[in-house]
Write a protein that holds these residues in place. Sequence first.
Motif, mmCIF file in Angstrom:
data_model
loop_
_atom_site.group_PDB
_atom_site.id
_atom_site.type_symbol
_atom_site.label_atom_id
_atom_site.label_comp_id
_atom_site.label_asym_id
_atom_site.label_seq_id
_atom_site.Cartn_x
_atom_site.Cartn_y
_atom_site.Cartn_z
ATOM 1 N N ARG A 3 -33.269 -28.612 3.829
ATOM 2 C CA ARG A 3 -31.950 -29.214 4.008
ATOM 3 C C ARG A 3 -30.967 -28.151 4.449
ATOM 4 O O ARG A 3 -31.120 -26.976 4.132
ATOM 5 N N THR A 4 -29.938 -28.587 5.180
ATOM 6 C CA THR A 4 -28.845 -27.728 5.598
ATOM 7 C C THR A 4 -27.555 -28.408 5.182
ATOM 8 O O THR A 4 -27.378 -29.607 5.441
ATOM 9 N N GLU A 5 -26.675 -27.660 4.538
ATOM 10 C CA GLU A 5 -25.396 -28.227 4.106
ATOM 11 C C GLU A 5 -24.292 -27.783 5.057
ATOM 12 O O GLU A 5 -24.237 -26.629 5.467
ATOM 13 N N TYR A 6 -23.428 -28.727 5.370
ATOM 14 C CA TYR A 6 -22.251 -28.468 6.189
ATOM 15 C C TYR A 6 -21.036 -28.838 5.352
ATOM 16 O O TYR A 6 -20.988 -29.894 4.738
ATOM 17 N N TYR A 7 -20.052 -27.959 5.352
ATOM 18 C CA TYR A 7 -18.860 -28.189 4.536
ATOM 19 C C TYR A 7 -17.634 -27.896 5.381
ATOM 20 O O TYR A 7 -17.401 -26.747 5.747
ATOM 21 N N HIS A 8 -16.932 -28.944 5.766
ATOM 22 C CA HIS A 8 -15.771 -28.812 6.656
ATOM 23 C C HIS A 8 -16.151 -28.053 7.924
ATOM 24 O O HIS A 8 -15.410 -27.180 8.385
ATOM 25 N N ASP A 9 -17.299 -28.396 8.477
ATOM 26 C CA ASP A 9 -17.838 -27.745 9.662
ATOM 27 C C ASP A 9 -17.795 -28.727 10.827
ATOM 28 O O ASP A 9 -18.481 -29.761 10.809
ATOM 29 N N PRO A 10 -16.986 -28.436 11.866
ATOM 30 C CA PRO A 10 -16.893 -29.361 12.999
ATOM 31 C C PRO A 10 -18.225 -29.537 13.738
ATOM 32 O O PRO A 10 -18.401 -30.509 14.463
ATOM 33 N N ALA A 11 -19.178 -28.626 13.526
ATOM 34 C CA ALA A 11 -20.484 -28.734 14.172
ATOM 35 C C ALA A 11 -21.463 -29.585 13.367
ATOM 36 O O ALA A 11 -22.610 -29.769 13.793
ATOM 37 N N ALA A 12 -21.035 -30.124 12.248
ATOM 38 C CA ALA A 12 -21.920 -30.937 11.410
ATOM 39 C C ALA A 12 -22.361 -32.192 12.149
ATOM 40 O O ALA A 12 -21.568 -32.813 12.854
ATOM 41 N N PRO A 13 -23.612 -32.569 11.962
ATOM 42 C CA PRO A 13 -24.048 -33.832 12.556
ATOM 43 C C PRO A 13 -23.389 -35.012 11.850
ATOM 44 O O PRO A 13 -22.886 -34.877 10.732
ATOM 45 N N LYS A 14 -23.403 -36.164 12.491
ATOM 46 C CA LYS A 14 -22.805 -37.370 11.926
ATOM 47 C C LYS A 14 -23.745 -37.958 10.867
ATOM 48 O O LYS A 14 -24.941 -38.082 11.086
ATOM 49 N N ALA A 15 -23.176 -38.300 9.710
ATOM 50 C CA ALA A 15 -23.969 -38.873 8.620
ATOM 51 C C ALA A 15 -24.570 -40.215 9.028
ATOM 52 O O ALA A 15 -23.953 -40.982 9.763
#
Length: 155
Positions: A3-15
């Motif tokens: 798993r990879t966590e994104y936190y307030h990251d504009p590059a995060a994939p869409k849930a």
Amino acid sequence: MGRTEYYHDPAAPKANTLIPASNLLVVNEQGAILLQRRRDTGQWALPGGAQDIGESAAQCAVRECAEETGVLAEVIGFLGVYSNPAHIVAYTDGEIRQQFEAAYIGTPVGGKPTVNDEADGVEWVLPSELDRYDVHPSMRQQIGDYLTGGYPYLG
């Protein structure tokens, strides 16, 4: 599964999923907080995980705590609902979750800290020692809300 966590990251994939989960912030008589080091991220976290059909959110928190840490605990309070749409967890199987956690406060009633297939470290950590641990910001928020009395958090 990784798993990879994104936190307030504009590059995060869409849930693509929203799964109810529960955490348990367990505090012992010395005021230390139970933390586990996740094998999948290497970061320290409160015990918690996805709720199963047929159990309440509080039962989920107690079960996850026992499974992930070896510590048996009971719920003594409610910390809050944490549903930050800017906290995304992407799994290697393609599932991408938005955070949704009901967090509870607990007290230990048995067992002992034990590593397992999900956690390669389980420790009681005094609040004054927390800065020595790599704790994800979402977990820091929950711990901080507890330590400052800023609960229940309703976000």
